[in-house]
Design a protein around this motif. Structure first.
Motif, PDB file in Angstrom:
ATOM      1  N   HIS A 101      22.643 -66.955   3.925  1.00  0.00           N
ATOM      2  CA  HIS A 101      21.366 -67.477   4.164  1.00  0.00           C
ATOM      3  C   HIS A 101      20.973 -68.469   5.311  1.00  0.00           C
ATOM      4  O   HIS A 101      22.001 -69.178   5.825  1.00  0.00           O
ATOM      5  N   HIS A 102      19.983 -68.225   5.967  1.00  0.00           N
ATOM      6  CA  HIS A 102      19.611 -69.172   7.011  1.00  0.00           C
ATOM      7  C   HIS A 102      19.608 -70.619   6.550  1.00  0.00           C
ATOM      8  O   HIS A 102      19.027 -70.472   5.182  1.00  0.00           O
ATOM      9  N   PRO A 103      19.597 -71.513   7.276  1.00  0.00           N
ATOM     10  CA  PRO A 103      19.617 -73.015   6.735  1.00  0.00           C
ATOM     11  C   PRO A 103      18.080 -73.228   6.837  1.00  0.00           C
ATOM     12  O   PRO A 103      17.246 -72.961   7.162  1.00  0.00           O
ATOM     13  N   GLY A 104      17.630 -74.385   5.539  1.00  0.00           N
ATOM     14  CA  GLY A 104      16.526 -74.649   5.338  1.00  0.00           C
ATOM     15  C   GLY A 104      15.815 -75.059   6.810  1.00  0.00           C
ATOM     16  O   GLY A 104      14.611 -74.835   7.081  1.00  0.00           O
ATOM     17  N   TRP A 105      16.469 -75.773   7.543  1.00  0.00           N
ATOM     18  CA  TRP A 105      15.954 -76.371   8.622  1.00  0.00           C
ATOM     19  C   TRP A 105      15.438 -75.159   9.533  1.00  0.00           C
ATOM     20  O   TRP A 105      14.360 -75.447  10.411  1.00  0.00           O
TER      21      TRP A 105
END
Length: 157
Positions: free
Chosen positions: A87-91
């Motif tokens: 998953h891509h990071p939240g930022w």
């Protein structure tokens, strides 16, 4: 590349080391924010910044420590590797929803605007990221996704 850096590169391919970085070193970096001590650096002089984004869903400020690569004109590049996870990071989602953010590098704080790096910029920057942290190459090889990269430029006054 030194023996130490080669060892870090080898370690960065292991799941337990990536987990340790994400669950231990990153929170410790936040705890020691504003000091010269950064646990994630492991004794290596790494370029560390603190990026504060606006939460895409919450609207709350979210700060994360990130390694970066300096660009011409004072801009910097950051890579959303998330330690090679699926998953891509939240930022990264936060920057896509609201590109205006703030950045701290050492004692300097500035407002920045993010944009996605172009394919040609990414091709130019990946070798520089690999030179900053030996794990980046491993993260790209194990991540089952295209890793996003952002250019952060000072906000026009």
């Amino acid at each position: 590349m030194s023996v130490y850096e080669r060892a870090l590169k080898r370690l960065s391919t292991t799941a337990w080391f990536r987990w340790t970085l994400s669950k231990v070193a990153t929170p410790l970096d936040m705890k020691f924010k504003g000091t010269r001590f950064a646990p994630s650096r492991f004794g290596v002089d790494l370029p560390l910044c603190f990026l504060t984004t606006t939460g895409a869903r919450s609207g709350e400020p979210r700060t994360v420590p990130l390694l970066y690569v300096p660009r011409d004109g004072g801009a910097i590049a950051v890579a959303a590797t998330n330690f090679g996870t699926a998953h891509h990071p939240g930022w990264a989602y936060n920057l896509e929803a609201e590109p205006a953010s703030s950045l701290e590098i050492g004692d300097e704080a500035l407002d920045v605007v993010a944009r996605r790096a172009t394919d040609s910029e990414m091709a130019e920057l990946w070798p520089l990221f690999d030179g900053v942290w030996p794990g980046y190459e491993s993260y790209r090889s194990i991540a089952p996704r295209d890793i996003k990269m952002f250019i952060l430029e000072a906000e026009a006054e």
